[in-house]
Scaffold this active site. Structure first.
Site, mmCIF file in Angstrom:
data_model
loop_
_atom_site.group_PDB
_atom_site.id
_atom_site.type_symbol
_atom_site.label_atom_id
_atom_site.label_comp_id
_atom_site.label_asym_id
_atom_site.label_seq_id
_atom_site.Cartn_x
_atom_site.Cartn_y
_atom_site.Cartn_z
ATOM 1 N N LYS A 66 0.813 -1.230 0.000
ATOM 2 C CA LYS A 66 0.000 0.000 0.000
ATOM 3 C C LYS A 66 0.848 1.282 0.000
ATOM 4 O O LYS A 66 0.419 2.296 -0.541
ATOM 5 C CB LYS A 66 -0.958 -0.001 1.201
ATOM 6 N N GLY A 243 -14.445 -7.389 10.344
ATOM 7 C CA GLY A 243 -14.226 -6.523 9.188
ATOM 8 C C GLY A 243 -14.730 -7.053 7.860
ATOM 9 O O GLY A 243 -14.356 -6.515 6.816
#
Ligand code: ATR
Length: 277
Positions: A66, A243
């Site tokens: 990322k 999540g």
């Protein structure tokens, strides 16, 4: 012509993204192909360039790339800039647009799917790493009455606080776990954005932080009742969530960004949900 997309990460074997995006594409009538690519450590840019040369239109980016995706982009969204990381890329000519939808997906899951209004409520965020940073702006945009950051390494909580202070309208602060225990103050929403659950560890969160009737949210998904969720349950939290909804919602954000149509998410969330026990 079929448009090509992919998720890149390492390892990538566990990814649910191809299933999610193929389902979204069928549901919305979009002609896309979505692959999983195991990126080579140290060769992220070359791997992405190969995909672009083969006609790739966009990518989701997962661990550990990322930050490299952020550096590789030519155009950053405000959310990506503030998160310091990117989880979605879009290729248009020579431009590489970057977004970070993790925090937006998390917030959408909490507000829309769990029907928890953050506005005017007391929110506690555990952790000060990449996941917590991504959640900061979307959380503050919901205008909680109070947002407290807590982290094992307190200097990181303080740094996150300083970075996001200009965006806070309500009561915004940071503290250590021991100060949290001393304060014995309940929160309506407690979010575990630490990576502790990935190793089956419990962040040192005192039981007193869980308001009865409150929500406890675990960013990890598919791990069942993690030590954090177990503690919340024992403390009387009314609603426990992991999540999975965040995963599907961030995928929906990427899909809409690339294709201009918003997929329905509830069915996919139900499909991927692992019972919390
Ligand atoms: P991510 O991208 O998942 O956020 P990260 O950037 O490595 O990963 O951050 C991990 C976070 O989890 C950090 O806030 C870390 O606390 P430290 O900053 O003190 O290292 C937190 N964390 C990990 N294991 C933990 C544990 N057992 N108890 C409390 N916090 C933990």
């Amino acid at each position: 012509m079929t448009d090509k997309y992919a998720v890149i990460g390492n390892p990538i074997g566990h990814t649910k993204s191809p299933l999610i995006h193929a389902t979204f594409a069928r549901q919305t009538g979009q002609d896309i192909d979505y692959l999983a690519i195991e990126g080579e450590i140290g060769h992220f840019a070359e791997n992405v360039e190969t995909f672009r040369r083969d006609g790739g239109r966009g990518m989701n980016v997962t661990a550990p790339f990322k930050l490299e995706a952020f550096d590789y982009a030519t155009d950053l969204s405000e959310q990506a800039r503030l998160a310091g990381a990117a989880n979605a890329l879009k290729f248009e000519g020579g431009r590489i647009f970057a977004q970070n939808f993790d925090g937006v997906g998390l917030t959408r899951d909490i507000v829309s799917n769990l029907a928890f209004t953050m506005r005017g409520r007391r929110v506690l965020l555990l952790g000060a790493g990449g996941a917590a940073r991504g959640a900061m702006l979307p959380f503050l945009n919901e205008r909680p009455a109070k947002l407290v950051l807590v982290n094992r390494t307190v200097s990181k909580a303080q740094a996150l606080f300083e970075q996001f202070k200009p965006y806070a309208e309500g009561d915004f602060s940071w503290c250590s776990y021991s100060e949290l225990a001393e304060a014995a103050e309940p929160f309506d929403l407690v979010v575990n954005a630490t990576s502790a659950s990935l190793r089956g560890e419990l962040p040192p969160v005192p039981v007193g932080v869980f308001a009865s009737g409150g929500v406890a949210y675990e960013l990890a998904y598919g791990k069942g009742l993690t030590p954090f969720l177990k503690r919340a349950q024992d403390a009387g939290a009314a609603q426990l969530a992991d999540g999975v909804g965040m995963l599907v919602e961030q995928a929906a954000e990427s899909f809409e960004w690339w294709r201009g149509v918003r997929p329905e998410t509830a069915t996919m969330i139900r499909t991927l949900t692992v019972p919390l026990r």
